[in-house]
Design a protein around this motif. Structure first.
Motif, short mmCIF file in Angstrom:
data_model
loop_
_atom_site.label_atom_id
_atom_site.label_comp_id
_atom_site.label_asym_id
_atom_site.label_seq_id
_atom_site.Cartn_x
_atom_site.Cartn_y
_atom_site.Cartn_z
N GLY A 44 1.62 -58.31 23.64
CA GLY A 44 0.68 -57.94 24.95
C GLY A 44 0.34 -56.77 25.62
O GLY A 44 -1.26 -56.49 26.41
N LEU A 45 0.67 -55.90 25.93
CA LEU A 45 1.56 -54.82 26.21
C LEU A 45 -0.46 -54.01 26.33
O LEU A 45 -0.61 -53.33 26.84
N PRO A 46 -0.66 -53.67 24.54
CA PRO A 46 -2.18 -53.08 24.51
C PRO A 46 -2.85 -53.49 24.98
O PRO A 46 -4.55 -52.57 25.92
N TYR A 47 -3.12 -54.97 25.26
CA TYR A 47 -4.37 -55.71 25.72
C TYR A 47 -4.29 -55.75 27.40
O TYR A 47 -5.22 -55.75 27.71
N TYR A 48 -3.16 -54.97 28.10
CA TYR A 48 -2.59 -54.95 30.02
C TYR A 48 -3.42 -53.29 29.87
O TYR A 48 -4.15 -53.34 30.73
N ILE A 49 -3.19 -52.51 29.23
CA ILE A 49 -3.45 -51.37 29.20
C ILE A 49 -5.42 -51.44 28.64
O ILE A 49 -6.65 -50.59 29.24
N GLY A 50 -6.09 -52.31 27.91
CA GLY A 50 -7.78 -52.43 27.31
C GLY A 50 -8.20 -53.42 28.92
O GLY A 50 -9.21 -52.69 28.50
N GLY A 51 -7.07 -53.94 30.08
CA GLY A 51 -7.74 -54.09 30.14
C GLY A 51 -8.18 -55.73 30.34
O GLY A 51 -8.71 -56.40 31.21
N ARG A 137 6.87 -50.71 31.95
CA ARG A 137 6.82 -49.50 32.68
C ARG A 137 5.61 -48.66 31.79
O ARG A 137 4.62 -47.95 32.25
N ASP A 138 6.29 -48.27 30.61
CA ASP A 138 5.09 -47.89 29.42
C ASP A 138 4.04 -47.56 29.66
O ASP A 138 3.05 -47.15 30.01
N ALA A 139 3.47 -49.57 30.03
CA ALA A 139 2.57 -49.45 29.94
C ALA A 139 1.59 -49.23 30.91
O ALA A 139 0.39 -48.96 31.09
N GLU A 140 2.02 -49.28 32.43
CA GLU A 140 1.95 -49.25 33.80
C GLU A 140 1.18 -47.60 33.82
O GLU A 140 0.82 -47.41 34.15
N ARG A 141 1.80 -46.42 32.82
CA ARG A 141 1.94 -45.60 33.05
C ARG A 141 1.00 -44.71 32.71
O ARG A 141 0.04 -44.37 32.90
N ARG A 143 -1.22 -47.14 31.62
CA ARG A 143 -3.22 -47.42 32.06
C ARG A 143 -3.28 -46.81 33.15
O ARG A 143 -4.27 -46.02 34.23
N GLU A 144 -2.09 -46.07 34.04
CA GLU A 144 -2.11 -44.82 35.63
C GLU A 144 -3.06 -44.20 34.61
O GLU A 144 -3.96 -43.47 35.24
#
Length: 445
Positions: A44-51, A137-141, A143-144
């Motif tokens: 699910g990480l790419p979909y968190y980054i994509g919003g 943490r990778d995904a949060e970094r 996206r930020e």
């Protein structure tokens, strides 16, 4: 009291832990996780980054506190295992927060250390703005960095599922996205005809796709990524994502004398046992028996990790269970398109010495006269001499996953292509034609 130690706190590890506590409520179960999160949805990480997914908390199935307080599992974060002692049946660890070292004994041990992103030895890998995607943490970094930094141009190196899904995620932030791959096509697990559909769809959505690109390094400016240099050109990049594959985290097991198999994954039998008594392995660190190839393979997926973890936990508890194997099923979202596959690709079949026939049809996902029918491409790969179905692939905005799931079930039961015509599949104009698309393709043989 029986003592169980789980190394790794994600899908395989905690699936096993839950089976143990359900079967042996009085057992001691210690789960050692070197990160800060248990049981999270990596896919699910790419979909968190994509919003699409607003918070990373939505990706966590069970927290460490839930495992401790509700299930009685001694779930420890930031605990890195440094050595396994099979003769003493102990595990050494270090608390990465306090620096304190310790040892925990076991009667049975599960190695579920997963896999890590491959990071090539290119110049510029350590520059700010260069990322891999594996953890929350990778995904949060990422996206930020996308939202707060001056990011306009993104280059993704690698055209597999993570690279393709991240191309969509970054495009959602209105960034200019280029995806590079060293192979002649993206999505190399798919046949070229189906992969080409995905490429065209990505280009229609503004992603620049450049196959056959050999990356030489990453160029920096003021400590930040500024460009990706290939053998043929230099591409400006404010953000670089490395998505060139994964490798099993099997070094700990190897050092303990555990036998490794294909691609250095841990060799296990159907019970998830290694060559060392009392030591099991499961998930992305272990081999996966392939029912079509009739041999071990390495195709790390969350579905398989959960299944293998469950099997490991049952057997560690003293009961009997066997892993039935995989057939190579996968699906990914390419903007509005679904890309699905199962079994063998043309290349995989030929590499095994098979003479195969491949049929591709372009049809609709439901009855053509019913409104909003979408294009659907179906491909069947069949071994010529016996008519044995060995693989299938599909691409379309609707229905690709459904058809490939049917084909995966057919592969599991070793059906021939002609037996596909006998399947009693559902039909109503909003959902299907009188002949399902896979049966339409099967009629071509």
């Amino acid at each position: 009291m029986q003592k169980f130690v789980i190394v790794g706190g994600d899908a395989a590890g905690m699936s096993a832990a839950m089976q143990i506590v359900r079967r042996l409520p009085d057992a001691s179960v210690v789960a050692l996780e070197m990160g800060d999160t248990f049981s999270y949805a990596q896919c699910g990480l790419p979909y968190y980054i994509g919003g699409d997914i607003p918070e990373t908390d939505n990706l966590i199935a069970r927290s460490a506190e839930t495992f401790r307080n509700k299930y009685g599992i001694d779930a420890r974060t930031y605990h890195k295992v440094t050595k396994i002692h099979p003769s003493e049946k102990t595990v050494d660890f270090i608390n990465m927060q306090s620096g304190e070292a310790g040892t925990v004994p076991y009667d049975r041990l599960l190695i579920a250390t997963g896999a890590r992103p491959v990071v090539p030895e290119w110049e510029g890998i350590d520059l700010q703005g260069v990322f891999v995607l594996k953890t929350i943490r990778d995904a949060e970094r990422i996206r930020e960095y996308v939202r707060n930094g001056e990011v306009n141009k993104c280059v993704i190196i690698g055209g597999g599922p993570i690279g393709i899904e991240m191309a969509e995620a970054l495009s959602a932030s209105e960034k200019k996205v280029t995806i590079l791959d060293r192979n002649p096509q993206l999505a190399t697990a798919w046949n070229s005809e189906i992969a080409e559909i995905a490429k065209q769809h990505m280009e229609e959505n503004g992603v620049l796709v450049k196959p056959e690109q050999n990356v030489k390094g990453i160029v920096g400016q003021n400590g930040k990524a500024a460009a990706v240099e290939t053998e043929s050109e230099t591409l400006e990049a404010d953000l670089v994502l490395l998505a060139v594959g994964v490798a099993p985290n099997s070094e700990l097991a190897k050092d303990a004398g555990v036998q490794l198999g294909v691609r250095n994954a841990i060799q296990v039998n159907a019970r998830m046992e290694t060559n060392l008594p009392g030591i099991y392995a499961a998930g992305d660190v272990a081999v996966h028996y392939h029912r079509v190839k009739k041999k071990d393979d390495y195709i790390p997926l969350g579905t398989t990790a959960n299944k293998q973890g469950r099997i490991a936990g049952i057997n560690m508890s003293g009961e009997q269970a066997a892993f039935a194997g995989i057939v190579g099923s996968a699906v990914m979202k390419v903007f509005e398109l679904g890309l699905a596959r199962t079994g063998l690709s043309r290349k995989e079949a030929e590499d095994l010495g098979m003479e195969v026939e491949v049929v591709t049809i372009n049809t609709k996902d439901h009855a053509g006269y019913y409104p909003n029918a979408e294009d659907l491409s179906i491909q069947l790969i069949v071994e010529k001499s016996a008519g044995q179905l060995v693989g299938g692939q599909a691409a379309g905005k609707s229905g690709a996953d459904k058809r490939v799931d049917v084909l995966a079930t057919a592969l599991y039961h070793e059906l021939t292509v002609h037996e596909l015509l006998d399947l009693d599949l559902t039909y109503a104009p909003p959902f299907n034609g009188v002949w399902d698309p896979i049966q339409q393709a099967a009629r071509r043989f």
